[in-house]
Scaffold this motif. Structure first.
Motif, PDB file in Angstrom:
ATOM      1  N   GLU A 119       0.754  -1.038  -0.147  1.00 37.48           N
ATOM      2  CA  GLU A 119       0.015  -0.045  -0.033  1.00 37.48           C
ATOM      3  C   GLU A 119       0.771   1.198   0.010  1.00 37.48           C
ATOM      4  O   GLU A 119       0.702   2.294  -0.658  1.00 37.48           O
ATOM      5  N   LEU A 120       1.981   1.050   0.805  1.00 38.61           N
ATOM      6  CA  LEU A 120       3.074   2.205   0.700  1.00 38.61           C
ATOM      7  C   LEU A 120       3.504   2.485  -0.672  1.00 38.61           C
ATOM      8  O   LEU A 120       3.577   3.691  -1.069  1.00 38.61           O
ATOM      9  N   LEU A 121       3.909   1.515  -1.226  1.00 37.94           N
ATOM     10  CA  LEU A 121       4.616   1.732  -2.556  1.00 37.94           C
ATOM     11  C   LEU A 121       3.585   2.172  -3.740  1.00 37.94           C
ATOM     12  O   LEU A 121       3.588   3.162  -4.424  1.00 37.94           O
ATOM     13  N   GLY A 136      -4.822   8.944   0.891  1.00 41.81           N
ATOM     14  CA  GLY A 136      -5.351   8.084   1.625  1.00 41.81           C
ATOM     15  C   GLY A 136      -5.765   6.816   1.010  1.00 41.81           C
ATOM     16  O   GLY A 136      -6.156   6.783  -0.204  1.00 41.81           O
ATOM     17  N   MET A 137      -6.064   5.739   1.676  1.00 42.61           N
ATOM     18  CA  MET A 137      -6.338   4.552   1.153  1.00 42.61           C
ATOM     19  C   MET A 137      -7.715   4.354   0.404  1.00 42.61           C
ATOM     20  O   MET A 137      -7.978   3.653  -0.339  1.00 42.61           O
ATOM     21  N   SER A 181      -4.672  -2.609  -4.311  1.00 40.07           N
ATOM     22  CA  SER A 181      -3.746  -3.153  -3.772  1.00 40.07           C
ATOM     23  C   SER A 181      -4.142  -4.505  -3.623  1.00 40.07           C
ATOM     24  O   SER A 181      -3.547  -5.636  -3.375  1.00 40.07           O
ATOM     25  N   SER A 182      -5.398  -4.755  -3.029  1.00 41.58           N
ATOM     26  CA  SER A 182      -6.184  -6.038  -3.011  1.00 41.58           C
ATOM     27  C   SER A 182      -6.037  -6.874  -4.227  1.00 41.58           C
ATOM     28  O   SER A 182      -5.808  -7.983  -4.016  1.00 41.58           O
ATOM     29  N   ARG A 185      -2.500  -8.219  -4.675  1.00 37.67           N
ATOM     30  CA  ARG A 185      -2.448  -9.271  -3.848  1.00 37.67           C
ATOM     31  C   ARG A 185      -2.547 -10.425  -4.721  1.00 37.67           C
ATOM     32  O   ARG A 185      -1.985 -11.630  -4.378  1.00 37.67           O
ATOM     33  N   GLN A 186      -3.644 -10.559  -5.191  1.00 33.97           N
ATOM     34  CA  GLN A 186      -4.453 -11.627  -5.840  1.00 33.97           C
ATOM     35  C   GLN A 186      -3.593 -12.381  -6.858  1.00 33.97           C
ATOM     36  O   GLN A 186      -3.362 -11.712  -7.919  1.00 33.97           O
ATOM     37  N   GLU A 187      -3.180 -13.660  -6.735  1.00 37.95           N
ATOM     38  CA  GLU A 187      -2.198 -14.229  -7.823  1.00 37.95           C
ATOM     39  C   GLU A 187      -3.065 -14.479  -8.853  1.00 37.95           C
ATOM     40  O   GLU A 187      -2.559 -14.063 -10.018  1.00 37.95           O
TER      41      GLU A 187
END
Length: 192
Positions: A119-121, A136-137, A181-182, A185-187
């Motif tokens: 999330e930071l990147l 913000g997110m 970001s989620s 994360r999912q391959e």
């Protein structure tokens, strides 16, 4: 008429829609340049109601009536419109908008900070592409001034940093850092 990001926009149409808001007394819509030289729509408003509506309220009012590309990036509240000696609005005397401040004012909720390295990147990448600080997110890419050309730049950066080649339409389905970001994360994720 003004031309912004390839769209010919009739500012009078936006002015009419803004004029329908009960709190708006007088309105002028013009184009302005941000610090990167990108052109944006700017709405100058004289409010006739106390308390004044928030920028978010006015923005969501417009979103119900106009397409996304016709929503101004910045809103400037004025006590009165500057006038020329013959009584017309003096466009040259309109203040230059602070696009950064205007974007921050559209946030009603508290800033949610990045919770992990991904999330930071992603946040740093958005800040670089959009030229905006303090993202913000839950901030929407398009509410922060993002548009189709910046989506292409963003996804080129994502490809370079994360090695994932996502379809550009992904951002319309996941327009916040948190949602994007989620997906990263999912391959086995694939576009619907």
């Amino acid at each position: 008429q003004v031309k912004i990001r390839g769209f010919r926009i009739e500012v009078g149409e936006i002015e009419v829609m803004l004029g329908q808001h009960p709190a708006v007394g007088e309105v002028v819509v013009a184009s302005g340049e941000d610090s990167h030289g990108d052109r944006h729509l700017v709405a100058y408003l004289v409010i006739n109601q106390n308390p004044s509506p928030s920028i978010s309220e006015i923005r969501s009012f417009l979103k119900q009536k106009l397409p996304e590309y016709m929503i101004p990036s910045a809103f400037v509240f004025l006590d009165a419109m500057p006038r020329t000696p013959n009584g017309k609005v003096d466009h040259r005397a309109l203040p230059r908008p602070d696009f950064e401040r205007s974007r921050l004012e559209t946030k009603d909720e508290a800033l949610v900070a990045p919770r992990d390295e991904l999330e930071l990147l992603l946040t740093k990448t958005w800040e670089k592409v959009l030229g905006v600080k303090n993202i913000g997110m839950q901030d929407n890419f398009f509410d922060l001034g993002g548009h189709s050309l910046l989506v292409v730049r963003l996804f080129a950066q994502i490809q370079k940093i994360f090695g994932k080649n996502l379809p550009l339409t992904t951002l319309f389905q996941a327009p916040t850092v948190e949602q994007l970001s989620s997906i990263l994360r999912q391959e086995g994720w694939s576009s619907p």
